[in-house]
Design a protein around this motif. Structure first.
Motif, PDB file in Angstrom:
ATOM      1  N   ASP A 244      -0.214  37.650 -11.316  1.00 46.19           N
ATOM      2  CA  ASP A 244      -1.033  36.492 -11.687  1.00 46.19           C
ATOM      3  C   ASP A 244      -0.901  36.173 -13.173  1.00 46.19           C
ATOM      4  O   ASP A 244      -1.868  35.866 -13.840  1.00 46.19           O
ATOM      5  CB  ASP A 244      -2.492  36.716 -11.287  1.00 46.19           C
ATOM      6  CG  ASP A 244      -3.290  35.429 -11.247  1.00 46.19           C
ATOM      7  OD1 ASP A 244      -2.694  34.345 -11.018  1.00 46.19           O
ATOM      8  OD2 ASP A 244      -4.516  35.493 -11.457  1.00 46.19           O
ATOM      9  N   TRP A 245       0.306  36.298 -13.700  1.00 49.53           N
ATOM     10  CA  TRP A 245       0.685  35.942 -15.072  1.00 49.53           C
ATOM     11  C   TRP A 245       0.057  36.823 -16.130  1.00 49.53           C
ATOM     12  O   TRP A 245       0.040  36.503 -17.305  1.00 49.53           O
ATOM     13  CB  TRP A 245       0.417  34.462 -15.348  1.00 49.53           C
ATOM     14  CG  TRP A 245       1.129  33.616 -14.352  1.00 49.53           C
ATOM     15  CD1 TRP A 245       0.580  32.994 -13.269  1.00 49.53           C
ATOM     16  CD2 TRP A 245       2.527  33.355 -14.289  1.00 49.53           C
ATOM     17  NE1 TRP A 245       1.570  32.365 -12.544  1.00 49.53           N
ATOM     18  CE2 TRP A 245       2.776  32.557 -13.158  1.00 49.53           C
ATOM     19  CE3 TRP A 245       3.608  33.717 -15.094  1.00 49.53           C
ATOM     20  CZ2 TRP A 245       4.042  32.125 -12.800  1.00 49.53           C
ATOM     21  CZ3 TRP A 245       4.875  33.276 -14.743  1.00 49.53           C
ATOM     22  CH2 TRP A 245       5.070  32.489 -13.606  1.00 49.53           C
ATOM     23  N   GLU A 246      -0.456  37.982 -15.725  1.00 49.86           N
ATOM     24  CA  GLU A 246      -1.042  38.914 -16.692  1.00 49.86           C
ATOM     25  C   GLU A 246      -0.405  40.290 -16.544  1.00 49.86           C
ATOM     26  O   GLU A 246      -0.368  40.864 -15.458  1.00 49.86           O
ATOM     27  CB  GLU A 246      -2.551  39.046 -16.501  1.00 49.86           C
ATOM     28  CG  GLU A 246      -3.173  39.978 -17.506  1.00 49.86           C
ATOM     29  CD  GLU A 246      -4.684  40.058 -17.391  1.00 49.86           C
ATOM     30  OE1 GLU A 246      -5.275  40.736 -18.253  1.00 49.86           O
ATOM     31  OE2 GLU A 246      -5.267  39.475 -16.467  1.00 49.86           O
ATOM     32  N   ILE A 247       0.091  40.791 -17.649  1.00 49.80           N
ATOM     33  CA  ILE A 247       0.607  42.158 -17.723  1.00 49.80           C
ATOM     34  C   ILE A 247      -0.446  42.930 -18.510  1.00 49.80           C
ATOM     35  O   ILE A 247      -0.595  42.752 -19.721  1.00 49.80           O
ATOM     36  CB  ILE A 247       1.982  42.204 -18.433  1.00 49.80           C
ATOM     37  CG1 ILE A 247       2.996  41.281 -17.741  1.00 49.80           C
ATOM     38  CG2 ILE A 247       2.471  43.631 -18.544  1.00 49.80           C
ATOM     39  CD1 ILE A 247       3.296  41.610 -16.300  1.00 49.80           C
ATOM     40  N   ARG A 248      -1.198  43.737 -17.798  1.00 51.75           N
ATOM     41  CA  ARG A 248      -2.326  44.435 -18.420  1.00 51.75           C
ATOM     42  C   ARG A 248      -1.834  45.467 -19.445  1.00 51.75           C
ATOM     43  O   ARG A 248      -0.714  45.946 -19.348  1.00 51.75           O
ATOM     44  CB  ARG A 248      -3.172  45.085 -17.338  1.00 51.75           C
ATOM     45  CG  ARG A 248      -3.787  44.027 -16.405  1.00 51.75           C
ATOM     46  CD  ARG A 248      -4.554  44.668 -15.283  1.00 51.75           C
ATOM     47  NE  ARG A 248      -5.633  45.474 -15.815  1.00 51.75           N
ATOM     48  CZ  ARG A 248      -6.910  45.109 -15.835  1.00 51.75           C
ATOM     49  NH1 ARG A 248      -7.273  43.965 -15.335  1.00 51.75           N
ATOM     50  NH2 ARG A 248      -7.816  45.910 -16.343  1.00 51.75           N
ATOM     51  N   PRO A 249      -2.663  45.793 -20.420  1.00 47.52           N
ATOM     52  CA  PRO A 249      -2.252  46.749 -21.452  1.00 47.52           C
ATOM     53  C   PRO A 249      -1.724  48.050 -20.852  1.00 47.52           C
ATOM     54  O   PRO A 249      -2.302  48.608 -19.922  1.00 47.52           O
ATOM     55  CB  PRO A 249      -3.538  46.984 -22.247  1.00 47.52           C
ATOM     56  CG  PRO A 249      -4.285  45.687 -22.096  1.00 47.52           C
ATOM     57  CD  PRO A 249      -4.024  45.270 -20.665  1.00 47.52           C
ATOM     58  N   HIS A 250      -0.616  48.473 -21.406  1.00 48.85           N
ATOM     59  CA  HIS A 250       0.060  49.694 -20.977  1.00 48.85           C
ATOM     60  C   HIS A 250       1.002  50.130 -22.092  1.00 48.85           C
ATOM     61  O   HIS A 250       1.036  49.516 -23.143  1.00 48.85           O
ATOM     62  CB  HIS A 250       0.820  49.459 -19.656  1.00 48.85           C
ATOM     63  CG  HIS A 250       1.946  48.490 -19.790  1.00 48.85           C
ATOM     64  ND1 HIS A 250       1.746  47.114 -19.901  1.00 48.85           N
ATOM     65  CD2 HIS A 250       3.284  48.682 -19.860  1.00 48.85           C
ATOM     66  CE1 HIS A 250       2.922  46.518 -20.025  1.00 48.85           C
ATOM     67  NE2 HIS A 250       3.876  47.443 -20.007  1.00 48.85           N
ATOM     68  N   ARG A 251       1.781  51.146 -21.830  1.00 48.66           N
ATOM     69  CA  ARG A 251       2.765  51.615 -22.792  1.00 48.66           C
ATOM     70  C   ARG A 251       3.954  52.187 -22.031  1.00 48.66           C
ATOM     71  O   ARG A 251       3.889  52.394 -20.831  1.00 48.66           O
ATOM     72  CB  ARG A 251       2.164  52.646 -23.741  1.00 48.66           C
ATOM     73  CG  ARG A 251       1.616  53.852 -23.043  1.00 48.66           C
ATOM     74  CD  ARG A 251       0.780  54.720 -23.991  1.00 48.66           C
ATOM     75  NE  ARG A 251       0.099  55.751 -23.242  1.00 48.66           N
ATOM     76  CZ  ARG A 251       0.633  56.931 -22.965  1.00 48.66           C
ATOM     77  NH1 ARG A 251       1.827  57.239 -23.393  1.00 48.66           N
ATOM     78  NH2 ARG A 251      -0.042  57.816 -22.272  1.00 48.66           N
ATOM     79  N   HIS A 252       5.029  52.449 -22.762  1.00 48.52           N
ATOM     80  CA  HIS A 252       6.230  53.054 -22.187  1.00 48.52           C
ATOM     81  C   HIS A 252       6.562  54.299 -23.002  1.00 48.52           C
ATOM     82  O   HIS A 252       6.651  54.230 -24.230  1.00 48.52           O
ATOM     83  CB  HIS A 252       7.420  52.093 -22.233  1.00 48.52           C
ATOM     84  CG  HIS A 252       7.159  50.796 -21.537  1.00 48.52           C
ATOM     85  ND1 HIS A 252       7.128  50.688 -20.170  1.00 48.52           N
ATOM     86  CD2 HIS A 252       6.902  49.562 -22.024  1.00 48.52           C
ATOM     87  CE1 HIS A 252       6.872  49.423 -19.839  1.00 48.52           C
ATOM     88  NE2 HIS A 252       6.723  48.725 -20.956  1.00 48.52           N
ATOM     89  N   ALA A 253       6.768  55.403 -22.318  1.00 54.64           N
ATOM     90  CA  ALA A 253       7.031  56.658 -23.000  1.00 54.64           C
ATOM     91  C   ALA A 253       8.437  56.735 -23.594  1.00 54.64           C
ATOM     92  O   ALA A 253       8.647  57.433 -24.576  1.00 54.64           O
ATOM     93  CB  ALA A 253       6.818  57.831 -22.042  1.00 54.64           C
ATOM     94  N   ALA A 254       9.395  56.028 -23.026  1.00 54.10           N
ATOM     95  CA  ALA A 254      10.772  56.193 -23.499  1.00 54.10           C
ATOM     96  C   ALA A 254      11.560  54.889 -23.479  1.00 54.10           C
ATOM     97  O   ALA A 254      12.777  54.909 -23.370  1.00 54.10           O
ATOM     98  CB  ALA A 254      11.483  57.244 -22.644  1.00 54.10           C
TER      99      ALA A 254
END
Length: 173
Positions: free
Chosen positions: A40-50
């Motif tokens: 729905d056009w939203e990428i919720r806050p997150h992170r990537h380890a690598a």
């Protein structure tokens, strides 16, 4: 996203995907719409380890949440997201652009001899670009060249991908 600490945020290989082995090519590209449409056009806050990401937005409005800052932008723009940077996005449905995801080990290997460029890419950044600016034309051309190379399967593909990625990183600088 305010008040969130990185360790409280989910970590993904690619947003919404279960953790898995590193990227097959050490490099992935997709349109911004391909994944954000599913959410729905939203990428919720997150992170990537690598993983390191570059979003190249040709047109459309979006909101970027980068390490606790919220920025409202319109394309053309570029966003860089280093490893472990907390980030999320809200995109207008007419967004046009690409997301390049690079295995951080690959990025570090490519930039091993250039500490200044490596340092420039370290903080999460969002930059608005000006239409008609030669730097914008070069950035868009470099992004397209990398996307085209990813679609190819010719001899020396790994070397060609490295060259195209370096071109994009230099255009960012």
């Amino acid at each position: 996203m305010s008040g969130s600490r990185p360790r409280e945020l989910p970590a993904y290989a690619l947003y919404g995907d279960a953790p898995r082995s590193p990227l097959a090519d050490r490099l992935h590209c997709e349109s911004i719409a391909a994944r954000s449409r599913l959410h729905d056009w939203e990428i919720r806050p997150h992170r990537h380890a690598a993983l390191f990401q570059i979003l190249v937005v040709r047109r459309g409005r979006f909101e970027a949440q980068l390490d606790g800052r919220t920025l409202r932008l319109a394309g053309p723009a570029v966003v860089t997201v280093p490893v472990l940077a907390a980030h999320g996005f809200r995109f207008a449905p007419d967004i046009a652009g690409s997301v390049f995801t690079v295995a951080d080990a690959q990025l570090q290997a490519l930039l091993a001899g250039d500490a200044a460029l490596r340092a420039l890419l370290q903080p999460a950044r969002a930059l608005a670009l000006r239409r008609g600016d030669p730097a914008l034309r070069e950035l868009l051309a470099a992004a397209q060249a990398l996307a085209d190379e990813l679609q190819g399967g010719l001899a020396w593909r790994a070397t060609a991908l490295d060259a195209a990625l370096l071109r994009l990183l230099v255009a960012l600088a």
